[in-house]
Write an enzyme that holds these catalytic residues in place. Structure first.
Site, PDB file in Angstrom:
ATOM      1  N   HIS A  87       0.823  -1.211   0.000  1.00 34.65           N
ATOM      2  CA  HIS A  87       0.000   0.000   0.000  1.00 34.65           C
ATOM      3  C   HIS A  87       0.855   1.258   0.000  1.00 34.65           C
ATOM      4  CE1 HIS A  87      -2.686   3.177   1.438  1.00 34.65           C
ATOM      5  NE2 HIS A  87      -3.713   2.422   1.075  1.00 34.65           N
ATOM      6  N   ASP A  88       1.824   1.308   0.899  1.00 39.63           N
ATOM      7  CA  ASP A  88       2.663   2.499   1.032  1.00 39.63           C
ATOM      8  C   ASP A  88       4.042   2.312   0.402  1.00 39.63           C
ATOM      9  OD1 ASP A  88       0.548   3.518   2.417  1.00 39.63           O
ATOM     10  OD2 ASP A  88       1.568   3.687   4.341  1.00 39.63           O
ATOM     11  N   THR A  89       4.229   1.177  -0.278  1.00 43.26           N
ATOM     12  CA  THR A  89       5.543   0.892  -0.873  1.00 43.26           C
ATOM     13  C   THR A  89       5.355   0.488  -2.327  1.00 43.26           C
ATOM     14  OG1 THR A  89       5.387  -1.333   0.101  1.00 43.26           O
ATOM     15  CG2 THR A  89       6.692   0.309   1.302  1.00 43.26           C
TER      16      THR A  89
END
Length: 390
Positions: free
Chosen positions: A228-230
């Site tokens: 999600h954040d990577t």
């Protein structure tokens, strides 16, 4: 860090993909998949009880592992996912149900997302039945394991803890409630015995080591390990660290285990919601490894497949939809369930956000009363419609 200080870290999430823009490298959160770790935040509360196994037609344990926001073509062209696909059955026509994340998570255990069109906090009333009720009605043990959940049954919208990926940086919101399906429902949230089954990865390590993993598991990695954040490569590294060793461990994966590795939704919202889905585990016959199943499936298929495998009841919602609830062919062929041959232009468009009416739709014009279950629905497992929580 004491628990009170940890809870004070609760806060809003940073922008999507913050680590992706910084090109950080994967850092193992623990020494091994079955090791406890301070990076998982919450201490374990001892193992779950070892419960009687209810035999299924094809599998005795079903494990779902969800990653985030990736197009089918991206995952399918990534080396780790291609390697795993050679050891399982690729579901090439697997589709998420909507955008954004939260309604997909809600739908996969409720058979509906009730018009949810955002990632805001929603408490779904206690009179709404879920797969938890279906499983418990059939005597099937269950648990959800959330990486970085600070305490079993925690109900905060997010939780920030020590940034183990970038030491010295500010605490990071590795955990998000919107990715935790059971906690969205008051029938779990307000039931202490059920709430104790919403656990973190320290609990997972203890449960697995004790041979106490239940028969139905939902696994959510944290906000960096799920991509999600990577990036998809970061998530691939997490799979190499966490899933690959567990595939060789009979306490997690034996000849009666079926594992679904998939994503909540795709990234390209201007395209239909095709996502990577893969069946792994010892329940996949050797002759089917490396094959492709082109049957149309959605997140509802995870429900109908479990119901068909164990001869369970259903919810009379999307899990009985004649188009969207096909049973994985591996199971359908063993149970006699007849799938609907949906293909091409007959595949529904499920890439819209906010267009589905429901009691939680933010638009007054699309808001409806809470729907009753279809009590005359035919369940894939042949059991009764579970219209009221147990």
């Amino acid at each position: 860090m004491d628990l009170f200080k940890l809870f004070a870290c609760l806060g809003a999430a940073p922008a999507l993909g913050v680590f992706a823009t910084q090109a950080v490298s994967f850092v193992p959160p623990a020494s091994s998949p079955l090791s406890t770790s301070a990076n998982y935040v919450g201490i374990n509360n001892g193992s779950l009880p070892i419960e009687q196994i209810v035999p299924g037609r094809v599998f005795d344990r079903f494990i779902q592992i969800w990653l985030e926001n990736t197009d089918f073509s991206v995952a399918n062209s990534t080396a780790e996912f291609r390697s795993l696909a050679e050891r399982g059955i690729l579901l090439s026509q697997y589709f998420a149900l909507t955008h954004p994340s939260q309604p997909n998570y809600a739908a996969t255990i409720a058979g509906s997302f009730f018009g949810i069109a955002d990632d805001s906090v929603h408490d779904i009333p206690s009179n709404v039945s879920t797969m938890v009720d279906v499983l418990e009605h059939g005597g099937i043990s269950w648990a959800a394991y959330m990486e970085n959940l600070p305490a079993d049954g925690f109900n905060g919208a997010s939780f920030s803890s020590v940034n183990y990926v970038t030491p010295g940086a500010a605490d990071y919101p590795f955990y998000m409630r919107k990715h935790n399906p059971p906690i969205l429902f008051d029938s779990v949230l307000k039931n202490p015995s059920r709430l104790a089954r919403v656990r973190n990865f320290n609990d997972f390590a203890v449960d697995a080591t004790a041979g106490a993993l239940p028969q139905w598991l939902f696994v959510t990695p944290n906000m960096v390990n799920d991509a999600h954040d990577t990036t998809i490569d970061f998530a691939a590294n997490w799979l190499q660290f966490w899933l690959e060793p567990l595939l060789e461990d009979e306490r997690f994966n034996n000849e009666r285990t079926l594992i679904l590795l998939t994503f909540d939704e795709n990234e390209s919202q201007n395209q239909n919601n095709n996502i990577f889905g893969l069946l792994l585990g010892g329940a996949v016959p050797s002759s089917m490894k490396g094959t492709v199943d082109t049957t149309y499936y959605t997140h509802y298929s995870a429900m109908s497949t479990v119901q068909s495998n164990w001869g369970l009841g259903c919810l009379g919602r999307g899990d009985t939809d004649p188009v969207m609830s096909n049973v994985y062919e591996l199971v359908a062929s063993a149970t006699g369930f007849e799938n609907n041959p949906v293909s091409g232009k007959k595949i529904p468009l499920t890439n819209a956000s906010g267009a589905t009416p429901g009691p939680l739709n933010p638009s007054p014009s699309l808001r409806t009363p809470w729907p009753a279950a279809n009590s005359s629905a035919i369940c894939a497992g042949g059991g009764p419609v579970i219209a009221t929580p147990l």
